[in-house]
Write a protein that holds these residues in place. Structure first.
Motif, PDB file in Angstrom:
ATOM      1  N   ALA A 347     -20.522   0.901  31.864  1.00 57.65           N
ATOM      2  CA  ALA A 347     -19.129   0.864  32.307  1.00 57.65           C
ATOM      3  C   ALA A 347     -18.599  -0.561  32.429  1.00 57.65           C
ATOM      4  N   ALA A 348     -19.469  -1.507  32.792  1.00 58.77           N
ATOM      5  CA  ALA A 348     -19.028  -2.896  32.988  1.00 58.77           C
ATOM      6  C   ALA A 348     -18.493  -3.526  31.707  1.00 58.77           C
ATOM      7  N   TYR A 349     -18.899  -2.982  30.562  1.00 55.29           N
ATOM      8  CA  TYR A 349     -18.493  -3.589  29.284  1.00 55.29           C
ATOM      9  C   TYR A 349     -17.571  -2.690  28.478  1.00 55.29           C
ATOM     10  N   GLN A 350     -17.142  -1.574  29.030  1.00 54.26           N
ATOM     11  CA  GLN A 350     -16.326  -0.654  28.249  1.00 54.26           C
ATOM     12  C   GLN A 350     -14.921  -1.192  27.986  1.00 54.26           C
ATOM     13  N   GLY A 351     -14.524  -2.213  28.708  1.00 52.55           N
ATOM     14  CA  GLY A 351     -13.259  -2.872  28.408  1.00 52.55           C
ATOM     15  C   GLY A 351     -13.271  -3.610  27.081  1.00 52.55           C
ATOM     16  N   ASN A 352     -14.459  -3.819  26.519  1.00 54.74           N
ATOM     17  CA  ASN A 352     -14.567  -4.497  25.228  1.00 54.74           C
ATOM     18  C   ASN A 352     -14.306  -3.556  24.051  1.00 54.74           C
ATOM     19  N   ILE A 353     -14.277  -2.263  24.320  1.00 53.73           N
ATOM     20  CA  ILE A 353     -14.147  -1.280  23.250  1.00 53.73           C
ATOM     21  C   ILE A 353     -12.747  -1.338  22.651  1.00 53.73           C
ATOM     22  N   ASP A 354     -12.676  -1.226  21.334  1.00 60.78           N
ATOM     23  CA  ASP A 354     -11.391  -1.265  20.641  1.00 60.78           C
ATOM     24  C   ASP A 354     -10.641   0.052  20.863  1.00 60.78           C
ATOM     25  N   THR A 355      -9.580  -0.017  21.639  1.00 58.50           N
ATOM     26  CA  THR A 355      -8.684   1.127  21.824  1.00 58.50           C
ATOM     27  C   THR A 355      -7.260   0.737  21.433  1.00 58.50           C
ATOM     28  N   THR A 356      -7.146  -0.381  20.732  1.00 58.94           N
ATOM     29  CA  THR A 356      -5.830  -0.946  20.389  1.00 58.94           C
ATOM     30  C   THR A 356      -5.466  -0.745  18.928  1.00 58.94           C
ATOM     31  N   ASP A 357      -6.418  -1.010  18.051  1.00 61.88           N
ATOM     32  CA  ASP A 357      -6.142  -0.986  16.623  1.00 61.88           C
ATOM     33  C   ASP A 357      -6.199   0.437  16.075  1.00 61.88           C
ATOM     34  N   ALA A 358      -5.210   0.791  15.253  1.00 57.77           N
ATOM     35  CA  ALA A 358      -5.258   2.090  14.574  1.00 57.77           C
ATOM     36  C   ALA A 358      -6.523   2.154  13.713  1.00 57.77           C
ATOM     37  N   PRO A 359      -7.164   3.329  13.687  1.00 56.40           N
ATOM     38  CA  PRO A 359      -6.774   4.631  14.232  1.00 56.40           C
ATOM     39  C   PRO A 359      -7.314   4.911  15.640  1.00 56.40           C
ATOM     40  N   PHE A 360      -7.785   3.863  16.336  1.00 55.48           N
ATOM     41  CA  PHE A 360      -8.347   4.041  17.678  1.00 55.48           C
ATOM     42  C   PHE A 360      -7.287   3.995  18.776  1.00 55.48           C
ATOM     43  N   ASP A 361      -6.022   3.983  18.406  1.00 58.66           N
ATOM     44  CA  ASP A 361      -4.942   3.848  19.390  1.00 58.66           C
ATOM     45  C   ASP A 361      -4.347   5.199  19.778  1.00 58.66           C
ATOM     46  N   ARG A 362      -5.155   6.250  19.759  1.00 56.38           N
ATOM     47  CA  ARG A 362      -4.662   7.594  20.073  1.00 56.38           C
ATOM     48  C   ARG A 362      -5.230   8.076  21.407  1.00 56.38           C
ATOM     49  N   LYS A 363      -4.522   8.999  22.018  1.00 51.84           N
ATOM     50  CA  LYS A 363      -4.926   9.597  23.294  1.00 51.84           C
ATOM     51  C   LYS A 363      -5.018  11.116  23.115  1.00 51.84           C
ATOM     52  N   PRO A 364      -5.750  11.788  24.010  1.00 52.82           N
ATOM     53  CA  PRO A 364      -5.836  13.249  23.920  1.00 52.82           C
ATOM     54  C   PRO A 364      -4.453  13.888  23.861  1.00 52.82           C
TER      55      PRO A 364
END
Length: 395
Positions: A347-364
């Protein structure tokens, strides 16, 4: 001369601790110097019963890899300055797209280096990694040096090493590793640039409708956005693209419970920040990041991501597109019934995960960036990156 010695070493199982594994055992010539079979990792060691830590990468197209550095994002540079710059806080970064790299130019990102964590800068350094790894070839410097001092194929090496090679086993060993590097540089099969894509660049081939659609989706920043990291354009040097920007990403591949070491709940392979003992502190903004591989010959592979958790391009594309829309497809549920997303990164490093760049910029609840048919088209394009294409094979 050195390359011919390196070639003989590459195929010599007697250099390994077990006497049964050569470099070519994992890096099969006919498979573009990648692994055979569908196992996520290779079993090696002195008795052939030890599990490797990571999936085996291809050895093709490494000749233009820059040294490891951390600095400003430059998606097309092959000559990145060897600097180390770590942000004071957080791993957040501006969005990166296939058509606008300027927006992310201020990002501080790891780039370059060999292996999935960038811990070697040259093919000379890289050669010693698997050879002396107790989980892989499990050789010792003494065994390799003894072999090089007596085996017939190494006579040119001993002649070149001269008196220094006779009195210094370390020097002879270094020369042997250099020979392995020269073989990878001088042997054209390590970088043939002979795919249908290369023929298309030269005007000698045409894409099929499906391949063309996949190519456009690959480059579309709102769809696949693949070219943001897997750069597919000819650079200012006129050389064919490598389909990598040499950089690193934290994509949060699921934990692969088929691997023995993942049964230890304290075990995590965190890529870049595992480079050195204090890496989880000094390089914390990059924990969980692994090298972006070339996509050349990717259609011939059977294990994907650092832990070999996926076994087809269909699985990989589904993960890219649906990771945060349908996380239950990829991650297990905990005792509380909740999906344990990103379960292979603390959990301490999950802020490093790419959730910004398409196609990772989607939500449920949102629509995926690519439909299933569009994902299939991208795979058709990826199949054009396999070396050995001939016009007789058809379009």
């Amino acid at each position: 001369m050195m390359a011919s010695v390196g070639k003989a070493m590459f195929f010599d199982p007697a250099l390994s601790g077990s006497g049964t594994l050569s470099c070519a055992s994992c890096h099969v010539t006919s498979l573009h110097y990648g692994p055979a079979g569908k196992d996520p990792v290779f079993k090696g060691g002195a008795k052939g019963d030890r599990e490797g830590r990571r999936a085996i990468p291809s050895l093709t197209y490494l000749e233009r890899q820059p040294p490891f550095s951390i600095g400003p994002d430059d998606a097309v540079a092959d000559d990145i300055a060897p600097t180390i710059a770590v942000p004071v806080t957080g791993g957040a970064h501006a969005a990166k797209s296939a058509v606008n790299t300027a927006s992310s130019a201020a990002n501080l990102v790891p780039q370059g280096g060999l292996f999935l964590d960038g811990r070697a800068d040259t093919l000379h350094q890289q050669a010693s990694g698997p050879m002396f790894d107790p989980d892989e070839m499990a050789a010792t410097p003494e065994k390799v040096t003894a072999r090089l001092q007596t085996v017939a194929y190494a006579k040119p090496l001993r002649d070149l090493a001269g008196i220094r090679g006779k009195v210094s086993s370390d020097f002879l060993l270094s020369e042997g590793l250099f020979a392995l590097a020269r073989y990878q540089i001088e042997e054209q099969n390590f970088h043939p640039y002979s795919s249908k894509f290369d023929a298309w660049l030269q005007g000698r081939a045409r894409f099929s409708p499906a391949e063309r659609e996949g190519y456009l989706l690959f480059n579309d920043p709102k769809k696949g956005n693949c070219a943001a990291c897997h750069v597919d354009t000819v650079g200012s040097d006129g050389l064919p693209p490598l389909f990598t920007d040499h950089q690193y990403e934290a994509l949060a591949a699921p934990r692969n419970f088929a691997l023995q070491h993942t049964h230890d709940p304290a075990y995590y392979d965190l890529g870049v920040c595992n480079q050195k003992p204090e890496g989880r502190k000094e390089l914390a903004p990059y924990c969980g990041m692994f090298a972006t591989p070339t996509l050349r010959n990717t259609a011939t592979r059977h294990s994907f991501f650092h832990n070999g958790v996926f076994h087809s391009l269909e699985d990989v594309l589904d993960f890219y597109v649906l990771r945060d829309i349908e996380p239950e497809r990829f991650y297990p549920k905990g005792p509380d019934g909740k999906v344990q997303a990103y379960n292979d990164i603390p959990a301490a490093y999950q802020g490093n995960i790419d959730t910004t760049d398409a196609p990772f910029d989607r939500k449920p609840g949102q629509a995926p960036a690519l439909t299933q048919a569009e994902r299939k088209a991208i795979i058709a394009f990826l199949q054009t990156l396999t070396d050995g294409w001939t016009k007789d094979a058809g379009d």
